[in-house]
Design a protein around this motif. Structure first.
Motif, PDB file in Angstrom:
ATOM      1  N   ALA A 130      55.292 -92.283  22.781  1.00  0.00           N
ATOM      2  CA  ALA A 130      55.829 -91.447  23.812  1.00  0.00           C
ATOM      3  C   ALA A 130      56.205 -90.287  23.124  1.00  0.00           C
ATOM      4  O   ALA A 130      57.515 -90.381  22.770  1.00  0.00           O
ATOM      5  CB  ALA A 130      56.458 -91.918  24.973  1.00  0.00           C
ATOM      6  N   LEU A 131      55.626 -89.211  23.067  1.00  0.00           N
ATOM      7  CA  LEU A 131      56.324 -88.124  22.511  1.00  0.00           C
ATOM      8  C   LEU A 131      56.930 -87.122  23.455  1.00  0.00           C
ATOM      9  O   LEU A 131      56.212 -86.974  24.705  1.00  0.00           O
ATOM     10  CB  LEU A 131      54.987 -87.064  21.776  1.00  0.00           C
ATOM     11  CG  LEU A 131      54.463 -87.749  20.408  1.00  0.00           C
ATOM     12  CD1 LEU A 131      53.414 -86.769  20.046  1.00  0.00           C
ATOM     13  CD2 LEU A 131      55.702 -88.132  19.262  1.00  0.00           C
ATOM     14  N   ARG A 136      62.599 -83.234  21.714  1.00  0.00           N
ATOM     15  CA  ARG A 136      62.335 -83.771  20.393  1.00  0.00           C
ATOM     16  C   ARG A 136      62.534 -85.226  20.182  1.00  0.00           C
ATOM     17  O   ARG A 136      63.355 -85.728  19.353  1.00  0.00           O
ATOM     18  CB  ARG A 136      63.297 -82.710  19.413  1.00  0.00           C
ATOM     19  CG  ARG A 136      62.818 -81.312  19.798  1.00  0.00           C
ATOM     20  CD  ARG A 136      63.584 -80.486  18.776  1.00  0.00           C
ATOM     21  NE  ARG A 136      65.132 -80.556  18.597  1.00  0.00           N
ATOM     22  CZ  ARG A 136      65.735 -80.154  19.525  1.00  0.00           C
ATOM     23  NH1 ARG A 136      65.489 -79.560  20.419  1.00  0.00           N
ATOM     24  NH2 ARG A 136      67.175 -80.394  19.125  1.00  0.00           N
ATOM     25  N   VAL A 137      61.837 -86.011  20.787  1.00  0.00           N
ATOM     26  CA  VAL A 137      62.102 -87.517  20.743  1.00  0.00           C
ATOM     27  C   VAL A 137      60.573 -88.109  20.645  1.00  0.00           C
ATOM     28  O   VAL A 137      59.690 -87.650  21.500  1.00  0.00           O
ATOM     29  CB  VAL A 137      62.749 -87.959  22.060  1.00  0.00           C
ATOM     30  CG1 VAL A 137      62.868 -89.556  21.705  1.00  0.00           C
ATOM     31  CG2 VAL A 137      64.230 -87.201  22.308  1.00  0.00           C
ATOM     32  N   ALA A 138      60.711 -89.190  19.795  1.00  0.00           N
ATOM     33  CA  ALA A 138      59.388 -90.054  19.787  1.00  0.00           C
ATOM     34  C   ALA A 138      59.804 -91.320  19.683  1.00  0.00           C
ATOM     35  O   ALA A 138      60.694 -92.024  19.041  1.00  0.00           O
ATOM     36  CB  ALA A 138      58.484 -89.664  18.342  1.00  0.00           C
ATOM     37  N   GLN A 220      64.968 -81.611  10.979  1.00  0.00           N
ATOM     38  CA  GLN A 220      63.678 -82.270  11.560  1.00  0.00           C
ATOM     39  C   GLN A 220      62.481 -81.504  11.767  1.00  0.00           C
ATOM     40  O   GLN A 220      63.025 -80.677  12.760  1.00  0.00           O
ATOM     41  CB  GLN A 220      64.105 -83.457  12.472  1.00  0.00           C
ATOM     42  CG  GLN A 220      62.670 -84.031  13.255  1.00  0.00           C
ATOM     43  CD  GLN A 220      62.074 -84.930  12.135  1.00  0.00           C
ATOM     44  OE1 GLN A 220      61.157 -84.421  11.794  1.00  0.00           O
ATOM     45  NE2 GLN A 220      62.326 -86.057  12.007  1.00  0.00           N
ATOM     46  N   THR A 221      61.557 -80.994  11.052  1.00  0.00           N
ATOM     47  CA  THR A 221      60.479 -80.178  11.603  1.00  0.00           C
ATOM     48  C   THR A 221      59.540 -80.816  11.997  1.00  0.00           C
ATOM     49  O   THR A 221      58.463 -80.139  12.321  1.00  0.00           O
ATOM     50  CB  THR A 221      60.145 -79.355  10.393  1.00  0.00           C
ATOM     51  OG1 THR A 221      59.701 -80.032   9.334  1.00  0.00           O
ATOM     52  CG2 THR A 221      61.499 -78.592   9.881  1.00  0.00           C
ATOM     53  N   ARG A 222      59.334 -82.376  12.107  1.00  0.00           N
ATOM     54  CA  ARG A 222      58.270 -82.902  12.780  1.00  0.00           C
ATOM     55  C   ARG A 222      58.032 -82.914  13.902  1.00  0.00           C
ATOM     56  O   ARG A 222      56.999 -82.859  14.744  1.00  0.00           O
ATOM     57  CB  ARG A 222      57.968 -84.421  12.075  1.00  0.00           C
ATOM     58  CG  ARG A 222      58.588 -84.167  10.591  1.00  0.00           C
ATOM     59  CD  ARG A 222      57.410 -83.961   9.628  1.00  0.00           C
ATOM     60  NE  ARG A 222      56.458 -84.772   9.370  1.00  0.00           N
ATOM     61  CZ  ARG A 222      55.307 -84.644   8.753  1.00  0.00           C
ATOM     62  NH1 ARG A 222      55.009 -83.757   7.909  1.00  0.00           N
ATOM     63  NH2 ARG A 222      54.717 -85.575   8.384  1.00  0.00           N
ATOM     64  N   LEU A 223      59.024 -83.007  14.962  1.00  0.00           N
ATOM     65  CA  LEU A 223      59.179 -83.223  16.153  1.00  0.00           C
ATOM     66  C   LEU A 223      59.588 -81.818  16.734  1.00  0.00           C
ATOM     67  O   LEU A 223      60.794 -81.469  16.703  1.00  0.00           O
ATOM     68  CB  LEU A 223      60.082 -84.003  16.726  1.00  0.00           C
ATOM     69  CG  LEU A 223      59.505 -85.502  16.597  1.00  0.00           C
ATOM     70  CD1 LEU A 223      60.808 -86.630  16.759  1.00  0.00           C
ATOM     71  CD2 LEU A 223      58.564 -85.933  17.815  1.00  0.00           C
TER      72      LEU A 223
END
Length: 374
Positions: A130-131, A136-138, A220-223
């Motif tokens: 669940a994105l 900005r949480v996975a 953190q640049t992925r989320l």
């Protein structure tokens, strides 16, 4: 006078990263204004040119507007500094380069001897991710199907995770947690009943990937709010010891009394064939994936699409691999536009083609679709 970097993207612009820079800039601006008031206090007045008498008169000159202004700027400087420290050193971990090097050197000395312990192989992966781009949480709930492909029983299970990944649940029936190395993200479980050759078991886990506040650097640049791109290794555990976390530079390794390099296995070493080059715990895997995100974004996951639904402000895609894939894949979410086409072969069979792209970057989309049909 430095400030936190702001990575830029066509998809999300400055995103949330500008906040960290703004706080650093506010901090230094307040400090500069304090210096400005200090310069006002020491400014030469009349015929006195000596510095010491002006320092003696400075407290008197602080009485009145100058003192009020200096007090406000000092409060702003101390308050913003405390807030930055809380974000970069309390909510996040600030590690200097020498500290990071020492940590990786210690990790190699402690963990490398465990590399030869027999570990099961992952053959099937089930992931429910669940994105939440705006927060900005996975959140990931997963399950591994494990098979012991060795000729000897597996006595211990080594579970490695990125340090920034929070493990909310990790469970394998018939196992107990023996040792935890939090600083390295490694846990060692002892199997109460050894895993026999050819035996199959299941490992279940629940993880959370989230950046609290803002770090001093390497954000953190992925989320991100638009354009999330994470790989499965960032949200799920790895079995065994991953050599990629160790120091690589020869000079740095010599500095910490380590061998100049960790060499790959010799060509004659047949035991090296038991490990895939991407990760030691998997060869090829099948996968069932459920990926959800905000309703205004498109989730993208590997495999054939089983369903694609939108409800209660969330869009969810369910995919399943038709054949085994490498156990390294990406999960994406963005406000994509989509271009479709169909390829038809000489026998009349057709294959649906699609390109997901940033709406403002449509320049080469048709060329991609044409190339897919060659």
């Amino acid at each position: 006078g430095d400030a936190a970097p702001v990575p830029l993207s066509e998809l999300y612009g400055m995103g949330h990263f500008w906040l960290a820079r703004a706080w650093h800039q506010f901090y230094w601006t307040a400090f500069a204004l304090m210096l400005l008031v200090g310069a006002h206090l020491l400014w030469r007045r009349g015929t006195e040119t000596r510095l010491r008498p002006r320092f003696a008169l400075a407290p008197k000159r602080l009485q009145g507007p100058a003192g009020v202004i200096m007090g406000l700027f000092t409060l702003a400087w101390v308050g913003s500094g405390a807030y930055i420290f809380y974000n970069s050193n309390v909510l996040n971990r600030y590690i200097t380069e020498p500290e990071q090097e020492q940590l990786l050197a210690d990790a190699e000395r402690l963990l490398l001897p465990l590399e030869t312990l027999p570990q099961p192989k992952i053959t099937h992966v089930s992931l429910d991710v669940a994105l939440h781009p705006r927060e900005r949480v996975a959140l990931a709930t997963g399950e591994y199907t494990l098979v012991n492909r060795h000729e000897v029983p597996v006595l211990q299970l080594i579970v490695s995770t990125p340090r920034e990944l929070a493990i909310e649940k990790l469970d394998m029936s018939g196992s107990r947690l023996e040792t935890t190395y939090e600083e390295f993200g490694v846990r060692i479980y002892t199997l109460e009943e050894p895993m026999a050759p050819g035996e199959t078991r299941t490992l279940r886990f629940v993880t959370r990937l989230q950046e609290q506040g803002f770090p001093n650097s390497n954000a953190q640049t992925r989320l991100v709010t638009n354009g999330t791109f994470i790989n499965n290794a960032e949200i799920s555990p790895l079995l065994g010891i991953d050599r990629t976390i160790f120091l690589r530079d020869r000079a740095t390794r010599r500095k910490y009394d380590l061998p100049e390099e960790l060499r790959v296995a010799r060509l004659e070493d047949e035991t090296a064939n038991s490990s895939h080059y991407l990760r030691p715990d998997s060869d090829w895997v099948t996968a069932d994936i459920r990926l959800s995100t905000d309703a205004d974004q498109t989730p993208v996951a590997p495999g054939m699409t089983v369903s694609d639904t939108t409800a209660d402000g969330r869009r969810t895609v369910v995919t399943r691999t038709e054949s085994p894939i490498q156990h390294f894949f990406s999960l994406q979410s963005a406000r994509y536009a989509r271009a479709d086409d169909t390829w038809v072969n000489s026998e009349g069979s057709s294959v649906a083609l699609a390109v997901y792209y940033h709406p403002e970057h449509e320049h080469n989309v048709q060329r991609m679709l044409d190339a897919m049909q060659i």
